[in-house]
Design an enzyme around this catalytic site. Structure first.
Site, PDB file in Angstrom:
ATOM      1  N   CYS A  55       0.935  -1.057  -0.489  1.00  0.00           N
ATOM      2  CA  CYS A  55      -0.152  -0.412  -0.117  1.00  0.00           C
ATOM      3  C   CYS A  55       0.756   1.456   0.001  1.00  0.00           C
ATOM      4  O   CYS A  55       1.466   1.801   1.062  1.00  0.00           O
ATOM      5  CB  CYS A  55      -1.002   0.227   1.436  1.00  0.00           C
ATOM      6  N   CYS A 124     -20.704   2.214   0.843  1.00  0.00           N
ATOM      7  CA  CYS A 124     -19.701   1.341   1.508  1.00  0.00           C
ATOM      8  C   CYS A 124     -18.706   2.047   1.566  1.00  0.00           C
ATOM      9  O   CYS A 124     -18.662   3.257   1.340  1.00  0.00           O
ATOM     10  CB  CYS A 124     -19.738   0.444  -0.418  1.00  0.00           C
ATOM     11  N   CYS A 184     -17.765  -7.100   2.279  1.00  0.00           N
ATOM     12  CA  CYS A 184     -17.762  -6.971   1.374  1.00  0.00           C
ATOM     13  C   CYS A 184     -16.625  -6.972   1.988  1.00  0.00           C
ATOM     14  O   CYS A 184     -15.318  -6.381   2.693  1.00  0.00           O
ATOM     15  CB  CYS A 184     -17.669  -5.449   0.817  1.00  0.00           C
TER      16      CYS A 184
END
Length: 315
Positions: A55, A124, A184
């Site tokens: 990341c 979301c 999710c």
């Protein structure tokens, strides 16, 4: 419960048989030749204290990403409106936090969730670790889904992240599910994991209770400055196998062909759709990495005869 041996047998079967089985199951549970368009907004970028090796938003790595605090509510609402105009039915908001903060910032995120829901879109968020009381507030604000990926297998996980544990992730998933928010949860291929690691990840996902409503399958997009900047690019067939196995194991889930799509040809993506993927992200970027343009996707849809969902089906 699905056994690890069953997952191995599914994943390792001949590719043509695997894709056929996945497509057969897909047609039993989902609209054929149609995918959901989602848009992902990076509502707070960079300076994350985590050490996820993939990341660029980690404060531990020297990358060229833009760092900025939580966006104003009005900016995010305008982004969501534009996304809806461009065909997206789901708007996802990501903030580079380790743990959801209390106070004004969380209050603003709750306002964002409510505003997106008021537009008639699925809302979301992916905000890091989450307490049960915070999950409750998100549910009350109208949140559709909470994204919190497992990334890889429990065994390989410590090779990629050391600042939080696999059980930390599972606790957040449990808190979300307990409030009736859709989970999710997916993973990333191309982290240097083995085939067995991918199988174990899929085994874990399939045995979550309830199973995830949404399963993003990401291919690593190496970013300069991160420890995985020189990682080998994963073969598209690995994505196809992972997607097909996910479709067979989680028949009702929306399987999302997510990061790394910019490296795939139209033919590669067609195979992924045949394997059971029925959602893509329609955004200029996926948080910080490259994504195909809206025009490129429109051209691909025309070639493949695929339509975007115009409304959100009841699931």
């Amino acid at each position: 419960m699905v056994s690890l041996e069953q997952v191995q047998q599914i994943y390792r079967q001949p590719l043509v048989s695997l894709v056929f089985d996945a497509q057969t199951i897909h047609r039993q549970h989902h609209q054929t030749d149609a995918v959901q368009l989602c848009t992902l907004s990076n509502i707070k970028s960079g300076r994350c204290p985590e050490d996820c090796k993939y990341c660029p938003q980690s404060a531990r790595y020297d990358t060229e990403i833009e760092n900025y605090p939580l966006l104003p509510l009005e900016t995010v609402i305008e982004q969501a409106k534009t996304a809806k105009e461009n065909g997206s039915t789901r708007f996802c908001m990501g903030a580079a936090w380790r743990q959801v903060p209390d106070g004004q910032e969380f209050d603003r995120v709750l306002e964002m969730v409510s505003a997106v829901a008021d537009l008639g879109m699925e809302a979301c968020v992916t905000l890091g670790m989450l307490r049960p009381d915070q999950a409750k507030r998100l549910a009350e604000a109208g949140l559709t889904a909470y994204n919190h990926n497992l990334d890889t297998s429990a065994n390989f996980y410590p090779e990629i992240i050391t600042t939080r544990t696999y059980s930390d992730r599972l606790k957040t998933i449990e808190a979300v599910a307990a409030e009736g928010i859709q989970v999710c949860c997916g993973g990333i291929v191309g982290l240097g994991e083995s085939e067995q690691d991918r199988i174990e990840l899929l085994h874990t996902l399939a045995n979550l209770n309830p199973q995830p409503e949404s399963v993003p399958i990401n291919a690593l997009s190496p970013v300069e400055g991160t420890p995985l900047s020189d990682a080998a690019i994963v073969e598209p067939i690995v994505l196809v196998r992972t997607i097909a196995t996910a479709r067979i194991l989680m028949p009702k889930a929306i399987v999302r062909l997510s990061a790394g799509r910019h490296r795939l040809s139209v033919t590669d993506q067609a195979l992924c759709f045949m394997a059971g993927a029925n959602s893509i992200f329609s955004s200029e970027k996926l948080l910080t990495t490259v994504n195909p343009s809206i025009d490129d996707d429109a051209s691909m849809f025309a070639q493949l005869g695929i339509a975007a969902w115009e409304t959100v089906p009841q699931r």
